[in-house]
Design a protein around this motif. Structure first.
Motif, PDB file in Angstrom:
ATOM      1  N   HIS A   1       1.065  -1.429   0.052  1.00  0.00           N
ATOM      2  CA  HIS A   1      -0.112   0.240  -0.107  1.00  0.00           C
ATOM      3  C   HIS A   1       1.013   1.098   0.383  1.00  0.00           C
TER       4      HIS A   1
ATOM      5  N   SER B   1      -7.764  -3.692  10.260  1.00  0.00           N
ATOM      6  CA  SER B   1      -7.915  -3.712   8.522  1.00  0.00           C
ATOM      7  C   SER B   1      -7.297  -3.033   8.196  1.00  0.00           C
TER       8      SER B   1
ATOM      9  N   ARG C   1      -3.427  -4.801   6.887  1.00  0.00           N
ATOM     10  CA  ARG C   1      -2.811  -5.041   5.264  1.00  0.00           C
ATOM     11  C   ARG C   1      -2.224  -4.013   4.346  1.00  0.00           C
TER      12      ARG C   1
ATOM     13  N   SER D   1       1.244  -5.711   6.590  1.00  0.00           N
ATOM     14  CA  SER D   1       1.166  -7.208   5.634  1.00  0.00           C
ATOM     15  C   SER D   1       1.875  -8.101   7.332  1.00  0.00           C
TER      16      SER D   1
ATOM     17  N   THR E   1       1.966 -11.369  -0.936  1.00  0.00           N
ATOM     18  CA  THR E   1       0.374 -10.336  -0.467  1.00  0.00           C
ATOM     19  C   THR E   1       0.622  -8.909  -1.721  1.00  0.00           C
TER      20      THR E   1
ATOM     21  N   PHE F   1      -2.478  -8.146  -3.758  1.00  0.00           N
ATOM     22  CA  PHE F   1      -2.848  -6.811  -3.887  1.00  0.00           C
ATOM     23  C   PHE F   1      -2.088  -6.248  -5.429  1.00  0.00           C
TER      24      PHE F   1
END
Length: 650
Positions: A298, A425, A429, A432, A518, A522
């Motif tokens: 992210h 959450s 995320r 990770s 991950t 994503f």
């Protein structure tokens, strides 16, 4: 502002009490080399360290710290030298005088009148950076250990880190930059949240002084935003865009460039932050910080996206770095700028850091008010005139945002989440598997607790607002990652001590692979999240760009998932994004082509055009992940945007 006193610290470095004791002395006289033996036992209120020793010349230095020591150096004050210590013969004991310092490194012994002289030597001859009362060596596996007021030890340790890959100073920022650009090229389109800043950069670059042609007059958005960030990135990118224009590149190339410039601006701020982490916590921690960051999704995905939060992130990292340095003037001014110009909610995060400085008395109220006034005048003096001119009314954009989101609490109109959503959450995320290393980092280095308390408090207090998005707390992620990196460093330094530590070391290495896995998932999902941009790209492949009778209507679903003024690459076509046109009505039927958001040709949105238009093609988008026992998972796709052509058009 007065300089911070030596010995002051911004992170609350652990103070260790030490005493020098002579355990064994062996002196060998030689014209070229002398040997002696000294034992330093370190007493710590926070940790106990296993002793180890390794022969060096001319001193045998046995340090009470974990790790393998291939070399050590120390600065000794007269008062710290035991009278029984046998000094090498080439070191004249008559030269001991009060308040004089001696630097002993390898076979070299030199005398200096003050600590400042020692600092100068280490800076000029030993390639060291002097940071407050510490020496951060330019060798990647040197650490400084501050002991007593008059005794400093430079600790050298060898770890199974990828030293050969990280000896180059520029490798770490290059890794950050390359990862940023990879995310950009995989997902070059943007969404509606990024619309204002992206369109503003386009208009500054291509419309310049023609304010009436700017997009924000037609689509102002819910709240006004500042032009300061878009103007900065436009100026930064304009030379590159000029070169690309001379090569007849389309405006889509300019979108790549402005986003790259934004992302690299954040990378530059992050690199400065990483360098300060190296000075405060060790270069191994700084290296692992980079490795953790580039393997997470992210943060690296977001930093090229022209969101208000990302413009703020570039400046917020400057403020956080200044806080770590103890540079109060820079911290206060940059904090005022990012709060008053970009994101007012950063007053929580930066305010908590400021509170720590005030409570610890490292910062006085007088200096706070003085530098705060300077920062406020500079910030408001920049944003109000520029934004008032471009918005054509007297305006302080962040003041309007504060009123809308906080006072009126209308941000909840865009969705709400539970109070703890950020904790269960968003943060898991974003971080990770690195999240599980944070407690180890805090245990291994108690200074990490003071580092992560401000971002933790920021997230907790900001959770009061019901509308939540990960990007709202993105400023906290680098600080959390430092604690995770300290966890990796602690495990690697101690992995030989026990079977349990070896298992943790395997987990620390494996966690990078989990992060990459991950991130791959994503990234794949995000690639299919911009069907509007893909649909417009396909439309441009169907017809020549110089065809002058194409009148294309772009509906809301298309405009919100990838379309921008940069993607409208044909100067001969007409692009229209008028909203609320009646489906099948005369206003929409006059367009030669339509982009319609629908999942199939039989959907309700397509029915008004079944007899009047032909379907040319469609763009697919994300439709979930196929998960079935015994089968390989994969990303499901379905039609999202259809391109229609009116039957009577030719």
């Amino acid at each position: 502002m007065p300089r911070r006193k030596r010995g002051s610290s911004n992170i609350g470095r652990t103070k260790r009490r030490t005493k020098a004791q002579l355990l064994k002395t062996s002196t060998q006289t030689s014209s070229e080399q002398c040997q002696a033996e000294l034992k330093l036992s370190t007493l710590s209120s926070d940790h106990s360290y296993a002793s180890s020793s390794k022969s060096i010349s001319p001193l045998m230095l046995s340090c009470g710290f974990s790790g393998n020591f291939d070399n050590c150096a120390c600065v000794l004050h007269e008062n710290d030298i035991n009278a029984d210590v046998h000094i090498p013969t080439h070191f004249d004991s008559d030269r001991f005088h009060a308040d004089e310092y001696f630097l002993i490194i390898g076979a070299t012994v030199q005398q200096y009148k003050s600590e400042e002289d020692v600092d100068h030597l280490t800076l000029e001859k030993l390639r060291q950076d002097v940071i407050s009362d510490e020496y951060a060596l330019n060798n990647s596996n040197f650490n400084i250990v501050r002991t007593t007021k008059n005794l400093q030890i430079v600790q050298f340790y060898e770890t199974p880190s990828v030293k050969t890959l990280t000896d180059c100073r520029m490798l770490l920022p290059i890794l950050l930059a390359v990862t940023t650009l990879v995310h950009l090229f995989i997902c070059p389109y943007t969404k509606v949240e990024e619309s204002f800043n992206l369109q503003a950069m386009h208009d500054v670059l291509f419309h310049r002084n023609n304010i009436s042609a700017y997009d924000h007059h037609e689509f102002p958005g819910v709240v006004p935003r500042t032009f300061i960030g878009p103007i900065f990135v436009s100026v930064l990118s304009s030379p590159f865009i000029a070169v690309m224009s001379s090569m007849n590149a389309t405006k889509m190339a300019a979108q790549y460039i402005v986003r790259a410039c934004l992302g690299l601006s954040v990378v530059y701020s992050l690199h400065k932050f990483q360098q300060q982490v190296a000075r405060q916590f060790g270069k191994d921690v700084a290296k692992y910080l980079v490795f953790i960051t580039i393997t997470q999704f992210h943060f690296m995905f977001y930093i090229t996206r022209p969101l208000p939060n990302i413009f703020a992130l570039a400046v917020a990292l400057v403020a956080i770095t200044a806080w770590l340095q103890g540079n109060h003037a820079k911290f206060i001014i940059s904090s005022a700028f990012v709060i008053l110009v970009f994101r007012v909610e950063l007053c929580i995060l930066l305010g908590l850091m400021l509170l720590i400085e005030l409570v610890s008395r490292r910062l006085s109220i007088v200096h706070l008010l003085g530098w705060g006034l300077v920062g406020t005048i500079l910030s408001l003096g920049l944003t109000i005139p520029i934004d008032s001119y471009l918005w054509q009314r007297l305006l302080w954009p962040e003041g309007d945002v504060l009123w809308y989101n906080t006072i009126l609490n209308k941000s909840s109109n865009w969705g709400t989440s539970p109070f703890l959503w950020y904790f269960y959450s968003a943060i898991p995320r974003a971080m990770s598997s690195s999240l599980f290393l944070m407690p180890i980092g805090i245990y291994g280095d108690r200074r990490m607790l003071q580092l992560v308390l401000p971002p933790f408090g920021f997230v907790l207090l900001y959770s009061v607002l019901p509308h939540k998005e990960l990007r709202f707390i993105i400023y906290a992620i680098p600080m959390f990652n430092v604690a995770a990196a300290a966890g990796v460093a602690y495990i690697v330094r101690n992995f030989q001590k026990s079977t349990f530590m070896k298992l943790l070391a395997i987990g620390a290495v494996g966690h990078f692979l989990v992060n990459l896995a991950t991130t791959t998932i994503f990234t794949g999902v995000s690639y299919y999240n911009y069907p509007g941009g893909e649909a417009l790209y396909k439309m441009h492949q169907l017809y020549p760009h110089n065809k002058d009778n194409i009148d294309l209507h772009i509906d809301v679903a298309t405009a919100q998932t990838g379309v921008s003024r940069f993607t409208q690459i044909s100067s001969s076509w007409k692009y229209n994004k008028t909203e609320d046109l009646s489906p099948g009505g005369p206003d929409i039927m006059r367009f030669s082509h339509l982009c319609i958001g629908a999942t199939s040709q039989d959907s309700e949105a397509m029915k008004p055009y079944q007899h009047s238009h032909n379907v040319l093609t469609y763009a697919e988008g994300y439709a979930g992940i196929h998960m079935k026992f015994g089968e390989m998972p994969y990303i499901k796709r379905e039609p999202k945007i259809f391109i229609l052509q009116r039957n009577d058009w030719s």
